[in-house]
Design a protein around this motif. Sequence first.
Motif, PDB file in Angstrom:
ATOM      1  N   THR A 106      30.333  36.519  39.083  1.00 53.77           N
ATOM      2  CA  THR A 106      31.616  35.831  39.104  1.00 53.77           C
ATOM      3  C   THR A 106      32.588  36.509  40.056  1.00 53.77           C
ATOM      4  O   THR A 106      33.317  35.847  40.802  1.00 53.77           O
ATOM      5  CB  THR A 106      32.212  35.771  37.684  1.00 53.77           C
ATOM      6  N   LEU A 107      32.598  37.837  40.053  1.00 51.51           N
ATOM      7  CA  LEU A 107      33.489  38.595  40.927  1.00 51.51           C
ATOM      8  C   LEU A 107      33.130  38.383  42.394  1.00 51.51           C
ATOM      9  O   LEU A 107      34.012  38.128  43.217  1.00 51.51           O
ATOM     10  CB  LEU A 107      33.420  40.073  40.561  1.00 51.51           C
ATOM     11  N   VAL A 108      31.856  38.457  42.714  1.00 49.82           N
ATOM     12  CA  VAL A 108      31.419  38.234  44.095  1.00 49.82           C
ATOM     13  C   VAL A 108      31.800  36.830  44.544  1.00 49.82           C
ATOM     14  O   VAL A 108      32.356  36.631  45.631  1.00 49.82           O
ATOM     15  CB  VAL A 108      29.897  38.476  44.241  1.00 49.82           C
ATOM     16  N   SER A 109      31.538  35.842  43.700  1.00 52.47           N
ATOM     17  CA  SER A 109      31.873  34.460  44.022  1.00 52.47           C
ATOM     18  C   SER A 109      33.380  34.278  44.226  1.00 52.47           C
ATOM     19  O   SER A 109      33.817  33.596  45.156  1.00 52.47           O
ATOM     20  CB  SER A 109      31.385  33.540  42.901  1.00 52.47           C
ATOM     21  N   ALA A 110      34.175  34.901  43.359  1.00 56.13           N
ATOM     22  CA  ALA A 110      35.630  34.767  43.451  1.00 56.13           C
ATOM     23  C   ALA A 110      36.165  35.395  44.734  1.00 56.13           C
ATOM     24  O   ALA A 110      37.047  34.827  45.389  1.00 56.13           O
ATOM     25  CB  ALA A 110      36.289  35.406  42.235  1.00 56.13           C
ATOM     26  N   TYR A 111      35.641  36.559  45.106  1.00 54.61           N
ATOM     27  CA  TYR A 111      36.116  37.192  46.342  1.00 54.61           C
ATOM     28  C   TYR A 111      35.663  36.422  47.579  1.00 54.61           C
ATOM     29  O   TYR A 111      36.367  36.385  48.575  1.00 54.61           O
ATOM     30  CB  TYR A 111      35.686  38.658  46.408  1.00 54.61           C
ATOM     31  N   ILE A 112      34.504  35.796  47.501  1.00 54.18           N
ATOM     32  CA  ILE A 112      34.051  34.968  48.625  1.00 54.18           C
ATOM     33  C   ILE A 112      34.957  33.750  48.782  1.00 54.18           C
ATOM     34  O   ILE A 112      35.309  33.368  49.894  1.00 54.18           O
ATOM     35  CB  ILE A 112      32.577  34.539  48.427  1.00 54.18           C
ATOM     36  N   ARG A 113      35.354  33.150  47.641  1.00 58.69           N
ATOM     37  CA  ARG A 113      36.269  31.993  47.689  1.00 58.69           C
ATOM     38  C   ARG A 113      37.619  32.368  48.274  1.00 58.69           C
ATOM     39  O   ARG A 113      38.293  31.552  48.876  1.00 58.69           O
ATOM     40  CB  ARG A 113      36.497  31.430  46.278  1.00 58.69           C
ATOM     41  N   GLY A 114      38.048  33.613  48.053  1.00 55.19           N
ATOM     42  CA  GLY A 114      39.324  34.071  48.595  1.00 55.19           C
ATOM     43  C   GLY A 114      40.499  33.652  47.745  1.00 55.19           C
ATOM     44  O   GLY A 114      40.365  33.387  46.560  1.00 55.19           O
ATOM     45  N   GLY A 115      41.669  33.579  48.366  1.00 56.91           N
ATOM     46  CA  GLY A 115      42.889  33.215  47.656  1.00 56.91           C
ATOM     47  C   GLY A 115      43.719  34.448  47.338  1.00 56.91           C
ATOM     48  O   GLY A 115      43.236  35.572  47.369  1.00 56.91           O
ATOM     49  N   SER A 116      44.974  34.201  47.057  1.00 55.20           N
ATOM     50  CA  SER A 116      45.866  35.293  46.688  1.00 55.20           C
ATOM     51  C   SER A 116      47.019  34.716  45.879  1.00 55.20           C
ATOM     52  O   SER A 116      47.222  33.507  45.810  1.00 55.20           O
ATOM     53  CB  SER A 116      46.397  36.016  47.927  1.00 55.20           C
ATOM     54  N   PHE A 117      47.787  35.603  45.258  1.00 53.77           N
ATOM     55  CA  PHE A 117      48.947  35.179  44.485  1.00 53.77           C
ATOM     56  C   PHE A 117      50.150  35.066  45.402  1.00 53.77           C
ATOM     57  O   PHE A 117      50.265  35.761  46.407  1.00 53.77           O
ATOM     58  CB  PHE A 117      49.236  36.181  43.358  1.00 53.77           C
ATOM     59  N   ALA A 118      51.073  34.177  45.046  1.00 51.28           N
ATOM     60  CA  ALA A 118      52.237  33.910  45.893  1.00 51.28           C
ATOM     61  C   ALA A 118      53.155  35.124  45.987  1.00 51.28           C
ATOM     62  O   ALA A 118      53.721  35.397  47.032  1.00 51.28           O
ATOM     63  CB  ALA A 118      53.010  32.708  45.352  1.00 51.28           C
ATOM     64  N   SER A 119      53.295  35.863  44.893  1.00 52.67           N
ATOM     65  CA  SER A 119      54.195  37.024  44.914  1.00 52.67           C
ATOM     66  C   SER A 119      53.394  38.303  45.067  1.00 52.67           C
ATOM     67  O   SER A 119      52.226  38.373  44.707  1.00 52.67           O
ATOM     68  CB  SER A 119      55.018  37.078  43.625  1.00 52.67           C
ATOM     69  N   ALA A 120      54.056  39.314  45.593  1.00 55.05           N
ATOM     70  CA  ALA A 120      53.400  40.597  45.818  1.00 55.05           C
ATOM     71  C   ALA A 120      53.258  41.392  44.528  1.00 55.05           C
ATOM     72  O   ALA A 120      52.518  42.350  44.472  1.00 55.05           O
ATOM     73  CB  ALA A 120      54.181  41.414  46.834  1.00 55.05           C
ATOM     74  N   GLY A 121      53.963  41.022  43.490  1.00 58.33           N
ATOM     75  CA  GLY A 121      53.871  41.735  42.217  1.00 58.33           C
ATOM     76  C   GLY A 121      55.158  42.443  41.863  1.00 58.33           C
ATOM     77  O   GLY A 121      55.999  42.723  42.721  1.00 58.33           O
ATOM     78  N   GLN A 122      55.312  42.717  40.583  1.00 55.40           N
ATOM     79  CA  GLN A 122      56.510  43.379  40.076  1.00 55.40           C
ATOM     80  C   GLN A 122      56.100  44.623  39.301  1.00 55.40           C
ATOM     81  O   GLN A 122      55.147  44.598  38.525  1.00 55.40           O
ATOM     82  CB  GLN A 122      57.300  42.407  39.195  1.00 55.40           C
ATOM     83  N   TRP A 123      56.887  45.691  39.502  1.00 53.52           N
ATOM     84  CA  TRP A 123      56.531  46.968  38.901  1.00 53.52           C
ATOM     85  C   TRP A 123      56.594  46.951  37.388  1.00 53.52           C
ATOM     86  O   TRP A 123      55.787  47.601  36.718  1.00 53.52           O
ATOM     87  CB  TRP A 123      57.419  48.089  39.458  1.00 53.52           C
ATOM     88  N   TRP A 124      57.543  46.201  36.809  1.00 54.10           N
ATOM     89  CA  TRP A 124      57.619  46.156  35.344  1.00 54.10           C
ATOM     90  C   TRP A 124      56.316  45.636  34.756  1.00 54.10           C
ATOM     91  O   TRP A 124      55.885  46.079  33.681  1.00 54.10           O
ATOM     92  CB  TRP A 124      58.807  45.295  34.865  1.00 54.10           C
TER      93      TRP A 124
END
Length: 192
Positions: free
Chosen positions: A136-154
């Motif tokens: 599942t991990l290999v397949s997901a990384y091959i599909r690509g994609g990313s989250f819209a925000s860079a992330g929040q420290w909290w």
Amino acid sequence: MEFLITGLILFLGIHSVRLVGLRGPMMAMLGAGPYAIVYSLISAIGLALIVYGHILAHPSEVLWAPPEWTRTLALFAIPVSIILVVAAYLPGHIRSFLRHPMTLGVLIWAGVHLAANGSLASMILFGSFAAWAFLTLVSAYIRGGSFASAGQWWADIASVAVGLGLAALVAWFHMDLFGVAVFEFAPDPMAP
């Protein structure tokens, strides 16, 4: 062992519909709401059968005696895996950077349990989860994609705090829940 294997087929099978390209067709056929209900129901039944089947399968045939260091590795790796699972639900840097922290957490959890357990039932259980998570991990990384925000420290701080808290609870109650003690306390030599 039949209950364990049936549970794994149901649980990992329904969690693999995206991997094999059936999620879209199933949602189109059933609709989003009914699909979610069927998905949840099959997951719950599969998980119940996994737990019940693993309980029934113990003690099972021992295939090998794991070295002691594998238990120490699990002691440190399991909190990391739980932090990753928690991070999957919070908009932090961990989730943004890894993109699939839950699946990575499951892979770590299954991998260290696989290394620390030598029984046939444990090999089937944790080996199945490790193989599923890896594919599942290999397949997901091959599909690509990313989250819209860079992330929040909290969110990262919350992931670590909640993950460590849950890891402590799991360690404390591991014997009661799963029949294996995480910590073995030496008896008090002064006790009567």
